[in-house]
Enzyme design. Structure first.
Site, mmCIF file in Angstrom:
data_model
loop_
_atom_site.group_PDB
_atom_site.id
_atom_site.type_symbol
_atom_site.label_atom_id
_atom_site.label_comp_id
_atom_site.label_asym_id
_atom_site.label_seq_id
_atom_site.Cartn_x
_atom_site.Cartn_y
_atom_site.Cartn_z
ATOM 1 N N LYS A 155 59.396 28.606 73.095
ATOM 2 C CA LYS A 155 58.643 28.793 74.256
ATOM 3 C C LYS A 155 57.979 27.798 74.844
ATOM 4 O O LYS A 155 57.664 27.014 74.272
ATOM 5 C CB LYS A 155 58.029 30.438 74.456
ATOM 6 C CG LYS A 155 58.653 31.666 73.838
ATOM 7 C CD LYS A 155 59.690 31.894 75.026
ATOM 8 C CE LYS A 155 60.215 33.331 74.763
ATOM 9 N NZ LYS A 155 61.035 33.481 73.638
ATOM 10 N N SER B 50 66.513 32.915 76.606
ATOM 11 C CA SER B 50 65.131 32.864 77.254
ATOM 12 C C SER B 50 64.849 31.586 77.680
ATOM 13 O O SER B 50 63.816 31.511 78.559
ATOM 14 C CB SER B 50 64.014 33.527 76.381
ATOM 15 O OG SER B 50 63.716 32.421 75.489
#
Length: 200
Positions: free
Chosen positions: A154, A117
């Site tokens: 993230k 990701s």
């Protein structure tokens, strides 16, 4: 390094032997048990004195947070999802010799990345993410965040009581956290990536 007492030398030698044998330093409880101290607090006091004398460094918030200067390296802690969050494992798998001066702010530990990701900014599956331990983050920083018992890597954005944890891969959706309903803890800030074993 200032002069050490015989007991301090014994503790330092135990830590060295433990790292050589197991790949990680002993806990306070293990030190206390080895020397017959009444409690882990007694071991902690010895460790703090050794740190003041420059014989070792203490990393706060980790049960095995003992680092020897020039030895031991950075701990590789568990695995962190860079896709869907996975259950955090605060297990030290091994130590890696790394010059911590390469990172600013200084890296406190390494976390193994799982998933793609964050691939668009060069954080790939299997990489070791260098992390500076911090409970706070600024907008735009790449963070190690814990939601409940799960962790993820993230990019951090916050507006009011809503946090967005943004992926760097169009195939993944942001994780939106309502701080009024969910607990989110910043475990650290990403300060670099170590990649090994891949041919160019």
């Amino acid at each position: 390094m200032r002069d050490l007492t015989p007991r301090q030398e014994e503790i330092l030698n135990l830590i060295r032997e433990w790292i050589d044998t197991t790949g990680s330093p002993p806990t306070r409880a293990e030190i206390a048990q080895h020397f017959g101290f009444s409690s882990p607090n007694a071991a902690e006091q010895h460790l703090k004195t050794l740190a003041k004398k420059g014989a070792l460094e203490l990393v706060s918030g980790a049960s095995r947070g003992i680092r020897l200067p020039g030895g031991g390296g950075l701990a590789v802690v568990g695995q962190v999802a860079a896709g869907s969050p996975i259950l955090a494992q605060e297990n030290i798998e091994r130590h890696v010799q790394v010059d911590t001066a390469l990172f600013s702010p200084r890296a406190d530990y390494l976390l193994k990345v799982r998933g793609q990701s964050m691939k668009d900014i060069g954080i790939l599956d299997g990489d070791l993410l260098a992390v500076h331990r911090s409970a706070e983050a600024r907008a735009g920083q790449v963070v190690v965040a814990r939601i409940g018992d799960e962790v993820t890597v993230k990019r951090f954005q916050k507006r009011g009581h809503t946090v967005q944890l943004l992926p760097e891969n169009a195939d993944f959706e942001p994780i939106v956290v309502d701080l009024k309903r969910q607990e989110l803890v910043i475990e650290g800030i990403a300060v670099g990536v170590i990649r090994s074993g891949r041919s160019l």
